[in-house]
Design a protein around this motif. Structure first.
Motif, PDB file in Angstrom:
ATOM      1  N   SER A 137       0.722  -1.191  -0.069  1.00  0.00           N
ATOM      2  CA  SER A 137       0.013   0.003   0.123  1.00  0.00           C
ATOM      3  C   SER A 137       0.796   1.341   0.075  1.00  0.00           C
ATOM      4  CB  SER A 137      -0.852  -0.027   1.223  1.00  0.00           C
ATOM      5  OG  SER A 137      -0.301   0.078   2.484  1.00  0.00           O
ATOM      6  N   PHE A 140      -4.219   6.281   0.240  1.00  0.00           N
ATOM      7  CA  PHE A 140      -4.996   7.034  -0.709  1.00  0.00           C
ATOM      8  C   PHE A 140      -4.375   8.093  -1.319  1.00  0.00           C
ATOM      9  CE2 PHE A 140      -8.055   4.552   1.936  1.00  0.00           C
ATOM     10  CZ  PHE A 140      -8.569   3.408   0.915  1.00  0.00           C
ATOM     11  N   ARG A 150      -1.653   4.222   5.193  1.00  0.00           N
ATOM     12  CA  ARG A 150      -1.539   2.972   4.661  1.00  0.00           C
ATOM     13  C   ARG A 150      -2.248   1.805   5.236  1.00  0.00           C
ATOM     14  NH1 ARG A 150       4.821   2.358   3.251  1.00  0.00           N
ATOM     15  NH2 ARG A 150       4.170   0.621   2.152  1.00  0.00           N
ATOM     16  N   TYR A 152      -5.369   2.547   6.543  1.00  0.00           N
ATOM     17  CA  TYR A 152      -6.805   2.531   6.065  1.00  0.00           C
ATOM     18  C   TYR A 152      -6.936   1.907   4.621  1.00  0.00           C
ATOM     19  CZ  TYR A 152      -7.261   6.525   9.792  1.00  0.00           C
ATOM     20  OH  TYR A 152      -7.317   7.011  10.877  1.00  0.00           O
ATOM     21  N   GLU A 153      -5.916   2.228   3.882  1.00  0.00           N
ATOM     22  CA  GLU A 153      -5.922   1.598   2.681  1.00  0.00           C
ATOM     23  C   GLU A 153      -5.903   0.092   2.567  1.00  0.00           C
ATOM     24  OE1 GLU A 153      -3.654   1.264  -1.684  1.00  0.00           O
ATOM     25  OE2 GLU A 153      -2.842   2.488  -0.159  1.00  0.00           O
ATOM     26  N   THR A 154      -5.185  -0.508   3.613  1.00  0.00           N
ATOM     27  CA  THR A 154      -4.981  -1.835   3.731  1.00  0.00           C
ATOM     28  C   THR A 154      -6.292  -2.487   4.335  1.00  0.00           C
ATOM     29  OG1 THR A 154      -2.576  -1.778   4.185  1.00  0.00           O
ATOM     30  CG2 THR A 154      -3.806  -3.765   4.808  1.00  0.00           C
TER      31      THR A 154
END
Length: 488
Positions: A137, A140, A150, A152-154
């Protein structure tokens, strides 16, 4: 307080102390496995990924490494689960009322099986996908840079993947059994996760079916490389001479690069020289081996491998005959039975030790076959040169193999110890045709791999003994001589 109240209180206290003791023992066992796995992973990780200038990448890799350590500890626990249960049953049979082994009881064994089942699901479904997405990641677009972005994206990627996998498994269960699919929607924990783990375990058992025969055949060559062969089978002086000659030639080419017309890759030449030096050092150590190690160690190791392999094939063949004669030999779950009541081997404690040795031997063979197969040899870890994504892939594959080991051992009839906990709830274990076909396929593949390996080795030794390997190869492409030339 009355006497009855004291009895109830004492029972509650005893139950409380038993639960606390089981928690402490389970924690100590898992902590030991975790430390061992952490030491092993630090030997294979790439140090450059943890000492980068960017602290964010280093932090992400450290978190992913801890998740991989947890997964590897769970896989090691799954490997030790069935041998530990078999040995515990024999100890309880031999010393039923010993004060010092009161901590070893059926409740502890059942709890360990349930914990391994729970942690295996947690690692396969959540932790390992999270570790992979976390390392890949970047956060966003438009969000703040950092580890939190990272994360949050994961989490978003993990939720989408979980929904996709659960939907696919629900569709598969609906195709097989529509009523069961409706039950899985209402009872996620009691039905859905065991069904999903049953599918993963089935894939792991199929992977063991392919890798174990290949590993049984490869164990002889791998052991031959690790041990020192007798002088009759190996000429170390010739190998040392060839290694020193190649090293001298490469060193001369590096010192005089202008003597060659073609451009040279100096980095590649330096790596080849280092590899030859390492090989020469290993050959020197092998040459200094004692006569006992040379003439006795290698034959004994080959004899042990031959006995263990033959015994494994013989047990599988006997189990196939038992399946044909009596379907009671089918694997089944043991949910409410207690340990320490009856031995699971006809030979008693000696048979239990043989079962444990065979289980470990087949697990090592499956790992060797896995890394020797053409599909997975690229995953083979390298000493201090294994990328983080490669470590994640290795941990996932080892967990799939190890979590399927109890089902694999019971399906082949290596032990009569029935599966405990949720491991005994796999529906396909009760299918006679699947179990019989699995045993027959394993016996056939193992025999085929062993016959091919031994015939190839004997053929190579015969060619080397008669000196046919030194004959010049036939040169093709020359035109035939004309009749006039033949007449002359």
């Amino acid at each position: 307080m009355e006497a009855a109240d004291y009895e109830v209180l004492s029972e509650r206290e005893q139950l409380f102390h038993e639960r606390v003791r089981e928690c402490i023992i389970s924690t100590l066992l898992f902590a030991t496995l975790y430390i061992l796995c952490h030491i092993a992973l630090t030997r294979f990780k790439k140090p450059a990924e943890f000492t980068t200038v960017d602290d964010e990448d280093a932090t992400v890799n450290k978190i992913a490494l801890e998740l991989c350590t947890f997964t590897l500890a769970v896989s090691l626990g799954a490997v030790l689960l069935l041998p530990f249960s078999i040995i515990s049953n024999e100890v309880l049979l031999s010393l039923p009322r010993n004060y010092y082994i009161q901590w070893l009881n059926g409740s502890l064994i059942h709890g360990l099986w349930n914990l391994v089942f729970l942690f295996s699901n947690l690692s396969l479904i959540f932790l390992m996908p999270f570790a992979y997405f976390f390392t890949e990641s970047e956060g966003f677009a438009g969000s703040r840079k950092g580890v939190l972005g990272r994360v949050y994206e994961t989490v978003v990627m993990l939720v989408l993947l979980t929904l996709l996998v659960l939907g696919m498994v629900w569709v598969a269960s609906a195709i097989v059994d529509n009523k069961a699919s409706r039950e899985s929607l209402y009872d996620f924990w009691e039905y859905y996760l065991p069904y999903l783990y049953s599918c993963i375990s089935f894939l792991g058992v199929l992977l063991l079916l392919v890798c174990t025969p290949l590993g049984l055949a490869r164990m002889f060559s791998v052991t031959g490389k690790l041990l020192v062969k007798p002088r009759l089978l190996e000429d170390l002086e010739e190998q040392l001479y060839c290694s020193a000659f190649e090293e001298a030639a490469l060193t001369r080419r590096i010192c005089n690069p202008t003597s060659c017309w073609l451009p040279l890759d100096m980095e590649l030449l330096h790596r080849q020289v280092l590899a030859l030096q390492t090989q020469r050092v290993l050959l020197e150590k092998r040459r200094k081996a004692s006569a006992w190690q040379r003439n006795l160690g290698y034959p004994l190791a080959m004899l042990c491998l031959l006995v263990l392999t033959g015994l494994s094939v013989l047990i599988v063949a006997i189990h196939i005959l038992e399946l044909l004669i009596d379907e009671a030999a089918m694997p089944r779950g043991m949910q409410d039975a207690s340990l320490g009541q009856v031995s699971f081997s006809k030979l008693g404690s000696f048979g239990a030790v043989i079962q444990v040795v065979l289980i470990f031997y087949l697990m090592i063979s499956s790992v060797v076959g896995f890394y020797s197969s053409p599909l997975f040899w690229r995953l083979r870890p390298r000493w201090h040169d294994t990328a983080m994504t490669q470590i994640i892939g290795n941990c996932v594959c080892l967990l799939v193999l190890s979590s399927a080991l109890p089902v694999f051992s019971r399906t082949l009839g290596l032990t009569r110890f029935d599966l405990l906990g949720d491991f005994g709830r796999f529906n396909w274990l009760g299918n006679f045709y699947i179990v019989f076909l699995y045993n027959a396929t394993f016996a056939g593949l193992t025999t085929l791999c062993l016959v091919k390996t031994f015939t190839a080795a004997v053929r190579a030794e015969l060619i080397r003994a008669f000196g046919l390997d030194r004959l010049p190869l036939p040169v093709s492409g020359f035109p035939r001589a004309s009749r006039k030339t033949q007449h002359q």
